[in-house]
Design a protein around this motif. Structure first.
Motif, PDB file in Angstrom:
ATOM      1  N   THR A  99       0.844  -1.191   0.000  1.00 34.15           N
ATOM      2  CA  THR A  99       0.000   0.000   0.000  1.00 34.15           C
ATOM      3  C   THR A  99       0.880   1.242   0.000  1.00 34.15           C
ATOM      4  O   THR A  99       1.821   1.343   0.784  1.00 34.15           O
ATOM      5  CB  THR A  99      -0.939   0.008   1.210  1.00 34.15           C
ATOM      6  N   TYR A 100       0.527   2.166  -0.886  1.00 34.83           N
ATOM      7  CA  TYR A 100       1.236   3.428  -1.037  1.00 34.83           C
ATOM      8  C   TYR A 100       0.254   4.560  -0.754  1.00 34.83           C
ATOM      9  O   TYR A 100      -0.883   4.522  -1.199  1.00 34.83           O
ATOM     10  CB  TYR A 100       1.770   3.576  -2.463  1.00 34.83           C
ATOM     11  N   VAL A 101       0.719   5.565  -0.023  1.00 37.87           N
ATOM     12  CA  VAL A 101      -0.098   6.744   0.261  1.00 37.87           C
ATOM     13  C   VAL A 101       0.302   7.844  -0.713  1.00 37.87           C
ATOM     14  O   VAL A 101       1.488   8.111  -0.923  1.00 37.87           O
ATOM     15  CB  VAL A 101       0.089   7.201   1.722  1.00 37.87           C
ATOM     16  N   ILE A 102      -0.696   8.472  -1.304  1.00 38.19           N
ATOM     17  CA  ILE A 102      -0.439   9.522  -2.294  1.00 38.19           C
ATOM     18  C   ILE A 102       0.273  10.701  -1.636  1.00 38.19           C
ATOM     19  O   ILE A 102      -0.110  11.168  -0.564  1.00 38.19           O
ATOM     20  CB  ILE A 102      -1.757   9.962  -2.958  1.00 38.19           C
ATOM     21  N   ASP A 103       1.316  11.159  -2.294  1.00 40.04           N
ATOM     22  CA  ASP A 103       2.099  12.321  -1.867  1.00 40.04           C
ATOM     23  C   ASP A 103       1.420  13.557  -2.446  1.00 40.04           C
ATOM     24  O   ASP A 103       1.527  13.845  -3.632  1.00 40.04           O
ATOM     25  CB  ASP A 103       3.535  12.182  -2.379  1.00 40.04           C
ATOM     26  N   THR A 104       0.709  14.279  -1.602  1.00 37.43           N
ATOM     27  CA  THR A 104      -0.072  15.428  -2.075  1.00 37.43           C
ATOM     28  C   THR A 104       0.806  16.549  -2.626  1.00 37.43           C
ATOM     29  O   THR A 104       0.355  17.355  -3.436  1.00 37.43           O
ATOM     30  CB  THR A 104      -1.012  15.946  -0.971  1.00 37.43           C
ATOM     31  N   ASN A 105       2.072  16.594  -2.208  1.00 39.62           N
ATOM     32  CA  ASN A 105       2.968  17.628  -2.724  1.00 39.62           C
ATOM     33  C   ASN A 105       3.362  17.388  -4.179  1.00 39.62           C
ATOM     34  O   ASN A 105       3.781  18.320  -4.865  1.00 39.62           O
ATOM     35  CB  ASN A 105       4.238  17.711  -1.866  1.00 39.62           C
ATOM     36  N   HIS A 106       3.257  16.159  -4.639  1.00 38.81           N
ATOM     37  CA  HIS A 106       3.669  15.819  -6.003  1.00 38.81           C
ATOM     38  C   HIS A 106       2.535  15.201  -6.820  1.00 38.81           C
ATOM     39  O   HIS A 106       2.784  14.572  -7.849  1.00 38.81           O
ATOM     40  CB  HIS A 106       4.884  14.885  -5.964  1.00 38.81           C
ATOM     41  N   THR A 107       1.312  15.369  -6.366  1.00 33.36           N
ATOM     42  CA  THR A 107       0.152  14.861  -7.087  1.00 33.36           C
ATOM     43  C   THR A 107      -0.823  16.013  -7.261  1.00 33.36           C
ATOM     44  O   THR A 107      -1.481  16.427  -6.311  1.00 33.36           O
ATOM     45  CB  THR A 107      -0.504  13.694  -6.316  1.00 33.36           C
ATOM     46  N   LYS A 108      -0.875  16.534  -8.471  1.00 32.65           N
ATOM     47  CA  LYS A 108      -1.719  17.692  -8.770  1.00 32.65           C
ATOM     48  C   LYS A 108      -2.526  17.396 -10.039  1.00 32.65           C
ATOM     49  O   LYS A 108      -2.099  17.694 -11.158  1.00 32.65           O
ATOM     50  CB  LYS A 108      -0.871  18.953  -8.990  1.00 32.65           C
ATOM     51  N   PRO A 109      -3.713  16.783  -9.894  1.00 33.06           N
ATOM     52  CA  PRO A 109      -4.527  16.480 -11.078  1.00 33.06           C
ATOM     53  C   PRO A 109      -4.850  17.744 -11.866  1.00 33.06           C
ATOM     54  O   PRO A 109      -5.222  18.769 -11.296  1.00 33.06           O
ATOM     55  CB  PRO A 109      -5.803  15.875 -10.490  1.00 33.06           C
TER      56      PRO A 109
END
Length: 188
Positions: free
Chosen positions: A23-33
């Motif tokens: 399981t991987y948690v999304i890195d909000t600093n590098h995930t910008k839809p």
């Protein structure tokens, strides 16, 4: 000789990595839809969401997985504060009533050892539609700074905004919307 030992060690470590579900948690600093649409035919406008959370689960040996993502619709960033407020209104995202956008996978498709696509349900304004996310690139490896395993990908999809009750100004402002999602995630 050292190269052979290093190669053998790397091979044994990679087989361990594929042994179970991770399981991987999304890195909000590098995930910008991002989303892109035609603006009166003059140009394609690109905007993004700044706040995303979720998890990605992969079992590469079994070639299965799951994706569960929540986007804060109020974090929309068009580059223009007044327009951010406008598209948060009832005619578009209606963030007062529907503050989140979600994607929940129904199937993760592999091509060899790599994820090629993710089928799932996209919910915007309380309307859920099936969407296929096409994975254009993906890589998993130890993160050099976090010192944990990480996976990243670039993902695209096409949707029609009219299908989510956001058809104001169609056809002048394009109905077809291209989603481009750079995603990075850290193993837990």
């Amino acid at each position: 000789m050292n190269k052979l030992v290093a190669l053998a060690l790397a091979a044994s470590m990679s087989s361990v990595a594929y042994a179970a579900s991770e399981t991987y948690v999304i890195d909000t600093n590098h995930t910008k839809p991002r989303f892109e649409y035609s603006h009166f035919g003059y140009s394609n406008q690109v905007s993004r969401f700044d706040t995303v959370k979720g998890t990605i689960t992969l079992d590469r040996a079994a070639k299965t997985g799951a994706v569960d993502v929540e986007i804060d619709a109020k974090s929309v960033d068009t580059g223009y504060a007044l327009f951010n407020e406008h598209i948060q209104g009832e005619d578009f995202f209606d963030t007062a009533k529907y503050p989140t956008i979600t994607f929940k996978s129904t199937k993760v498709k592999f091509d060899g050892d790599k994820v090629a696509a993710v089928d799932g349900n996209l919910t915007i304004k309380g309307i859920t539609k099936p969407v296929t996310l096409t994975v254009t690139s993906m890589m998993c490896m130890p993160h050099p700074m976090a010192k944990k395993d990480a996976c990243g990908a670039n993902v695209t999809a096409q949707v029609k905004r009219s299908e989510f009750n956001m058809a104001k100004y169609v056809p002048y402002v394009g109905d077809d919307v291209t989603l481009s999602i750079p995603v990075e995630s850290i193993k837990q």
